[in-house]
Write a protein that holds these residues in place. Structure first.
Motif, PDB file in Angstrom:
ATOM      1  N   GLN A 209      33.040 -27.233 -28.876  1.00  0.00           N
ATOM      2  CA  GLN A 209      32.633 -28.593 -28.529  1.00  0.00           C
ATOM      3  C   GLN A 209      31.179 -28.785 -28.956  1.00  0.00           C
ATOM      4  O   GLN A 209      30.289 -28.151 -28.405  1.00  0.00           O
ATOM      5  N   GLY A 210      30.972 -29.648 -29.933  1.00  0.00           N
ATOM      6  CA  GLY A 210      29.628 -29.897 -30.419  1.00  0.00           C
ATOM      7  C   GLY A 210      28.939 -31.017 -29.660  1.00  0.00           C
ATOM      8  O   GLY A 210      29.283 -31.328 -28.519  1.00  0.00           O
ATOM      9  N   LEU A 211      27.987 -31.641 -30.304  1.00  0.00           N
ATOM     10  CA  LEU A 211      27.196 -32.686 -29.646  1.00  0.00           C
ATOM     11  C   LEU A 211      28.037 -33.892 -29.269  1.00  0.00           C
ATOM     12  O   LEU A 211      27.728 -34.599 -28.308  1.00  0.00           O
ATOM     13  N   TYR A 212      29.115 -34.149 -30.025  1.00  0.00           N
ATOM     14  CA  TYR A 212      29.996 -35.285 -29.735  1.00  0.00           C
ATOM     15  C   TYR A 212      31.303 -34.840 -29.076  1.00  0.00           C
ATOM     16  O   TYR A 212      32.206 -35.655 -28.887  1.00  0.00           O
ATOM     17  N   GLY A 213      31.405 -33.559 -28.753  1.00  0.00           N
ATOM     18  CA  GLY A 213      32.595 -33.065 -28.072  1.00  0.00           C
ATOM     19  C   GLY A 213      33.665 -32.494 -28.979  1.00  0.00           C
ATOM     20  O   GLY A 213      34.698 -32.031 -28.501  1.00  0.00           O
ATOM     21  N   TRP A 214      33.434 -32.499 -30.312  1.00  0.00           N
ATOM     22  CA  TRP A 214      34.429 -31.992 -31.257  1.00  0.00           C
ATOM     23  C   TRP A 214      34.047 -30.607 -31.738  1.00  0.00           C
ATOM     24  O   TRP A 214      32.870 -30.236 -31.704  1.00  0.00           O
ATOM     25  N   GLN A 215      35.024 -29.860 -32.218  1.00  0.00           N
ATOM     26  CA  GLN A 215      34.753 -28.516 -32.716  1.00  0.00           C
ATOM     27  C   GLN A 215      33.818 -28.566 -33.920  1.00  0.00           C
ATOM     28  O   GLN A 215      33.965 -29.409 -34.797  1.00  0.00           O
ATOM     29  N   VAL A 216      32.862 -27.646 -33.949  1.00  0.00           N
ATOM     30  CA  VAL A 216      31.910 -27.558 -35.058  1.00  0.00           C
ATOM     31  C   VAL A 216      32.475 -26.610 -36.102  1.00  0.00           C
ATOM     32  O   VAL A 216      32.792 -25.449 -35.809  1.00  0.00           O
ATOM     33  N   LEU A 217      32.608 -27.109 -37.328  1.00  0.00           N
ATOM     34  CA  LEU A 217      33.191 -26.330 -38.415  1.00  0.00           C
ATOM     35  C   LEU A 217      32.119 -25.916 -39.423  1.00  0.00           C
ATOM     36  O   LEU A 217      31.086 -26.571 -39.540  1.00  0.00           O
ATOM     37  N   ASP A 218      32.404 -24.851 -40.126  1.00  0.00           N
ATOM     38  CA  ASP A 218      31.651 -24.476 -41.325  1.00  0.00           C
ATOM     39  C   ASP A 218      30.142 -24.431 -41.088  1.00  0.00           C
ATOM     40  O   ASP A 218      29.377 -25.241 -41.611  1.00  0.00           O
ATOM     41  N   CYS A 219      29.726 -23.478 -40.265  1.00  0.00           N
ATOM     42  CA  CYS A 219      28.291 -23.321 -40.015  1.00  0.00           C
ATOM     43  C   CYS A 219      27.936 -21.843 -39.938  1.00  0.00           C
ATOM     44  O   CYS A 219      28.795 -20.987 -39.697  1.00  0.00           O
ATOM     45  N   VAL A 220      26.663 -21.569 -40.161  1.00  0.00           N
ATOM     46  CA  VAL A 220      26.129 -20.217 -40.069  1.00  0.00           C
ATOM     47  C   VAL A 220      25.165 -20.182 -38.892  1.00  0.00           C
ATOM     48  O   VAL A 220      24.198 -20.949 -38.851  1.00  0.00           O
ATOM     49  N   VAL A 221      25.451 -19.301 -37.937  1.00  0.00           N
ATOM     50  CA  VAL A 221      24.584 -19.159 -36.759  1.00  0.00           C
ATOM     51  C   VAL A 221      23.912 -17.795 -36.845  1.00  0.00           C
ATOM     52  O   VAL A 221      24.594 -16.760 -36.900  1.00  0.00           O
ATOM     53  N   THR A 222      22.589 -17.794 -36.867  1.00  0.00           N
ATOM     54  CA  THR A 222      21.823 -16.549 -36.969  1.00  0.00           C
ATOM     55  C   THR A 222      21.054 -16.317 -35.679  1.00  0.00           C
ATOM     56  O   THR A 222      20.381 -17.229 -35.179  1.00  0.00           O
ATOM     57  N   MET A 223      21.157 -15.123 -35.133  1.00  0.00           N
ATOM     58  CA  MET A 223      20.390 -14.772 -33.940  1.00  0.00           C
ATOM     59  C   MET A 223      19.005 -14.335 -34.374  1.00  0.00           C
ATOM     60  O   MET A 223      18.835 -13.312 -35.040  1.00  0.00           O
ATOM     61  N   THR A 224      17.999 -15.116 -34.003  1.00  0.00           N
ATOM     62  CA  THR A 224      16.634 -14.890 -34.474  1.00  0.00           C
ATOM     63  C   THR A 224      15.755 -14.153 -33.466  1.00  0.00           C
ATOM     64  O   THR A 224      14.738 -13.579 -33.842  1.00  0.00           O
ATOM     65  N   HIS A 225      16.112 -14.217 -32.181  1.00  0.00           N
ATOM     66  CA  HIS A 225      15.342 -13.541 -31.131  1.00  0.00           C
ATOM     67  C   HIS A 225      16.313 -12.872 -30.171  1.00  0.00           C
ATOM     68  O   HIS A 225      17.380 -13.419 -29.876  1.00  0.00           O
ATOM     69  N   ALA A 226      15.938 -11.703 -29.692  1.00  0.00           N
ATOM     70  CA  ALA A 226      16.755 -10.984 -28.723  1.00  0.00           C
ATOM     71  C   ALA A 226      15.838 -10.204 -27.793  1.00  0.00           C
ATOM     72  O   ALA A 226      14.822  -9.657 -28.231  1.00  0.00           O
ATOM     73  N   GLY A 227      16.164 -10.170 -26.520  1.00  0.00           N
ATOM     74  CA  GLY A 227      15.363  -9.403 -25.581  1.00  0.00           C
ATOM     75  C   GLY A 227      16.099  -9.219 -24.272  1.00  0.00           C
ATOM     76  O   GLY A 227      16.953 -10.037 -23.906  1.00  0.00           O
ATOM     77  N   TYR A 228      15.787  -8.146 -23.573  1.00  0.00           N
ATOM     78  CA  TYR A 228      16.471  -7.872 -22.305  1.00  0.00           C
ATOM     79  C   TYR A 228      15.580  -6.999 -21.444  1.00  0.00           C
ATOM     80  O   TYR A 228      14.594  -6.420 -21.905  1.00  0.00           O
ATOM     81  N   TRP A 229      15.913  -6.927 -20.167  1.00  0.00           N
ATOM     82  CA  TRP A 229      15.279  -5.982 -19.259  1.00  0.00           C
ATOM     83  C   TRP A 229      16.258  -4.859 -19.004  1.00  0.00           C
ATOM     84  O   TRP A 229      17.416  -5.096 -18.606  1.00  0.00           O
ATOM     85  N   ALA A 230      15.815  -3.651 -19.228  1.00  0.00           N
ATOM     86  CA  ALA A 230      16.693  -2.492 -19.083  1.00  0.00           C
ATOM     87  C   ALA A 230      17.092  -2.308 -17.623  1.00  0.00           C
ATOM     88  O   ALA A 230      16.459  -2.850 -16.703  1.00  0.00           O
ATOM     89  N   ARG A 231      18.141  -1.518 -17.426  1.00  0.00           N
ATOM     90  CA  ARG A 231      18.655  -1.259 -16.074  1.00  0.00           C
ATOM     91  C   ARG A 231      17.550  -0.626 -15.231  1.00  0.00           C
ATOM     92  O   ARG A 231      16.984   0.400 -15.585  1.00  0.00           O
ATOM     93  N   GLN A 232      17.250  -1.281 -14.106  1.00  0.00           N
ATOM     94  CA  GLN A 232      16.139  -0.835 -13.270  1.00  0.00           C
ATOM     95  C   GLN A 232      16.550  -0.799 -11.806  1.00  0.00           C
ATOM     96  O   GLN A 232      17.519  -1.427 -11.395  1.00  0.00           O
ATOM     97  N   SER A 233      15.769  -0.065 -11.039  1.00  0.00           N
ATOM     98  CA  SER A 233      16.014   0.005  -9.596  1.00  0.00           C
ATOM     99  C   SER A 233      14.682   0.192  -8.898  1.00  0.00           C
ATOM    100  O   SER A 233      13.679   0.562  -9.508  1.00  0.00           O
ATOM    101  N   HIS A 234      14.674  -0.091  -7.612  1.00  0.00           N
ATOM    102  CA  HIS A 234      13.480   0.194  -6.822  1.00  0.00           C
ATOM    103  C   HIS A 234      13.324   1.703  -6.680  1.00  0.00           C
ATOM    104  O   HIS A 234      14.259   2.462  -6.934  1.00  0.00           O
ATOM    105  N   SER A 235      12.153   2.128  -6.302  1.00  0.00           N
ATOM    106  CA  SER A 235      11.900   3.569  -6.189  1.00  0.00           C
ATOM    107  C   SER A 235      12.960   4.236  -5.321  1.00  0.00           C
ATOM    108  O   SER A 235      13.156   3.844  -4.161  1.00  0.00           O
ATOM    109  N   HIS A 236      13.623   5.232  -5.905  1.00  0.00           N
ATOM    110  CA  HIS A 236      14.663   6.004  -5.222  1.00  0.00           C
ATOM    111  C   HIS A 236      15.765   5.114  -4.664  1.00  0.00           C
ATOM    112  O   HIS A 236      16.461   5.478  -3.737  1.00  0.00           O
ATOM    113  N   GLY A 237      15.897   3.914  -5.239  1.00  0.00           N
ATOM    114  CA  GLY A 237      16.929   3.000  -4.748  1.00  0.00           C
ATOM    115  C   GLY A 237      18.065   2.861  -5.734  1.00  0.00           C
ATOM    116  O   GLY A 237      18.173   3.565  -6.729  1.00  0.00           O
TER     117      GLY A 237
END
Length: 673
Positions: free
Chosen positions: A495-523
């Motif tokens: 569903q695109g901007l007008y609600g219809w399927q978007v055809l024939d496009c190239v989507v490139t992921m330009t940025h990526a980031g995450y927080w690694a698995r973490q826990s409180h001290s000894h938690g």
């Protein structure tokens, strides 16, 4: 043993299933030839197929010719079931394209041949029904050369066409006229053969040319044409010989790692999914554990292979064969089995251009209806079942009205559900106008999710579909996070901007980031401090819609190519009516006492022409149409109401995913790229 997977393709009513039946009879698989009209054919096994006399689902039959195992795949000819053809094209080694000796080249014939040429699939052409009154195989051969493909050569001639005694007489190798025609065609396609002819004309004997014909046919350079009758059997023996002589049979690659694909799914009486798998490499044995879709590992609990027109249980199946595998679990059409193949085209025909709302006869059956349609979507994913939680409506996509009738009958017969349909409407599409990008960073307002996602959207080539690319290092995040982004991108582009399927496009992921698995001290693990795939799935739609807004999209409508045959005396009334319905006639050709009009018409106008045609032509008009292309909509673009969580409205979307207030995020040393 060598294997050869052959598809039988045709326009509806060209005699494709009857030819399949005759082939099975002549190679000794069946003792008695079934009838499409009587509902007794081997490959039309569904009750609806027998009742209506049309093929709805593809079917497989196997036999052995000249030491080659031939898997024959009978496909639907009606354009409403083109999705069945879509699913088998990538499995085939060659094709027999059936053309009627009476009707000749028709709308669907051209759609099919255009695709076969693009895929470079070796194709034999069989002109059927030479025994029927009005048959004119010579005219049809000229029609094929002019309207389908010029690189064709007739392997024989038809005697007494249009009578019950019609027969196909193969050309002898020493026939001077045949040798001359074959030499001219083959040397035009092969420079080495041309040089051989120039230097040593005498070497291009009939036998040498036959060898060159076989080589060029297997490479889809030239297309041999046979003729005959599926009813009388005329010419079928020559076609059977041509299967192994002119199409590329291959030795199975049984020692390589297992690689196959699911092209059809059925359910057993107990509800178990049974996967039809074309095996390209390796060997599958009972109790083998194989990777399937989404990284799952499944254990094969049963194997059936096709043998002499039926299926038999087996302990193993080798590459090149088609098998029914049990135990693969929740597989879907298109899923890989073993190693996934790369570089394979997945879209050959246009997506359905129509849709309708399915209404249960009793409101209490809404959930049962959705469950039944979801099960049917396993067999035909392109019906694209979707449920709108706001309007409480179930919508399906369609190729045509016949498909709607079949769906209604299937729900009644197999599930006991009576349904009606609202008026069929046209499905439009969106394409990006330019290039646009957006990014939301982890820990930076207003991003409430523990993820960094940046996406750039750009136009792709027509027919290329959605291509997802990485503009960041693959090792910068866990693979599951990249998978979550890609899957969500593809889902959101429904569903695109007008609600219809978007055809024939190239989507490139330009940025990526995450927080690694973490826990409180000894938690224990603390979700509020650690990224999950859910963060990426929730953030991606917002970023993608923002990128689409920057790029801009334009709504396109589906356009059909049509062929209309009508009496000459109604032409003066017919042409103005076509113009009022936005049709664009391109050619008008006299054909005996009738005229044939060909041109383009918007898909939204096809039903109007079909409704008016009987009155305008006194019941003598014949109208055919098939999807040709999309074109930009003129004027105000149509808008379709959304059924998702609406990422075009940020506030509404965040409420829908239960993120009412952006969480407080502290700097814990996350990574961004």
């Amino acid at each position: 043993m060598k294997t050869l997977n052959v598809g039988i393709l045709a326009h509806v009513d060209a005699g494709k299933t009857s030819l399949t039946e005759r082939l099975l009879h002549d190679v000794g698989v069946i003792d008695e030839i079934g009838s499409v009209d009587d509902g007794t054919t081997r490959t039309d096994s569904l009750a609806l197929e027998r009742q209506r006399g049309i093929t709805i689902r593809s079917a497989v039959a196997s036999f052995v010719v000249d030491g080659v195992t031939v898997n024959l795949i009978d496909t639907p000819g009606h354009p409403d079931f083109i999705a069945e053809v879509e699913r088998v094209l990538d499995l085939l080694d060659g094709v027999v394209l059936v053309v009627s000796a009476i009707e000749g080249v028709q709308a669907q014939t051209r759609v099919l041949m255009r695709t076969l040429r693009r895929l470079r699939l070796p194709t034999l052409i069989f002109i059927n029904k030479i025994d029927r009154a009005g048959a004119d195989p010579d005219r049809v051969l000229r029609d094929i050369a002019e309207r389908l493909i010029s690189s064709v050569v007739a392997i024989g001639a038809v005697a007494t066409a249009g009578t019950g005694d019609a027969r196909f007489v193969p050309h002898a190798d020493g026939d001077p006229a045949f040798t001359r025609e074959l030499r001219d065609l083959l040397t035009a396609c092969d420079d080495r053969l041309l040089a051989e002819y120039v230097e040593h004309e005498g070497r291009l004997t009939g036998q040498r040319l036959r060898g060159a014909l076989a080589a060029q046919s297997r490479q889809a350079v030239v297309h041999p044409v046979f003729a005959g009758s599926a009813i009388t059997g005329a010419g079928v023996a020559s076609l059977i010989g041509g299967l192994t002589e002119l199409l590329p049979a291959a030795e199975p690659d049984a020692e390589s790692p297992t690689s196959g694909v699911v092209f059809k799914v059925e359910r057993s009486p107990s509800g178990e999914k049974i996967a039809y798998v074309r095996l390209f490499a390796g060997t599958v044995r009972i109790r083998d554990r194989l990777p399937v879709a989404a990284g799952r590992i499944a254990t094969v609990t049963g194997i059936e292979v096709f043998d002499r027109g039926s299926t038999v249980r087996a302990d193993a199946v080798n590459a090149g064969r088609i098998a029914l595998l049990h135990g693969l679990g929740d597989v879907r059409i298109g899923d890989p089995v073993g190693l996934a193949r790369t570089g394979v085209s997945v879209r050959h025909f246009a997506l359905p251009s129509l849709e309708t709302v399915v209404v249960p006869a009793r409101g209490a059956n809404q959930m049962a209806l959705y469950a039944a349609l979801s099960e049917l979507a396993e067999q035909d994913p392109l019906i694209n079942v979707r449920r709108d939680a706001v309007r409480r409506e179930i919508t399906v996509s369609l190729y045509g009205e016949v498909q709607k009738e079949v769906l209604q009958a299937t729900l009644a017969d197999e599930y006991g559900l009576a349904v009606d349909f609202r008026e069929t409407t046209t499905v439009f599409a969106e394409r990006p106008v330019g290039t646009g990008g957006a990014v939301e960073l982890i820990g930076v307002a207003p991003n409430p999710f523990l993820a960094t996602v940046g996406l750039r959207v750009a136009p792709g080539e027509t027919g290329s579909g959605v291509q997802f690319r990485l503009g960041v290092e693959r090792g910068s995040m866990p693979p599951a996070f990249f998978t979550a982004v890609e899957e969500t991108v593809r889902e959101t582009l429904g569903q695109g901007l007008y609600g219809w399927q978007v055809l024939d496009c190239v989507v490139t992921m330009t940025h990526a980031g995450y927080w690694a698995r973490q826990s409180h001290s000894h938690g224990t693990f603390d979700k509020s401090m650690s990224s999950t795939a859910g963060d990426f799935r929730n953030l991606t739609p917002l970023v993608l819609i923002a990128a689409l807004r920057c790029a801009g999209t334009r709504v396109h409508e589906p356009v059909h190519r049509f062929r209309l045959e009508a009496p000459a005396d109604v032409l003066s009334v017919l042409l103005p009516t076509l113009a009022r319905l936005d049709a664009e006639p391109h050619t008008t050709t006299a054909q005996g006492q009738a005229y044939v009009v060909e041109g383009l018409i918007p898909a939204r106008r096809v039903r109007a022409v079909e409704r008016r045609l009987p009155t305008l032509t006194h019941g003598e008009g014949i109208f055919e149409s098939a999807f040709d292309h999309h074109r930009p909509v003129r004027g105000e673009p149509p808008v379709r109401a959304r059924w998702d969580q609406n990422p075009t409205d940020r506030k509404e979307y965040l409420l829908a995913v239960n993120r009412r207030v952006p969480r407080r995020i502290a700097d814990t040393g996350g990574r961004d790229t």
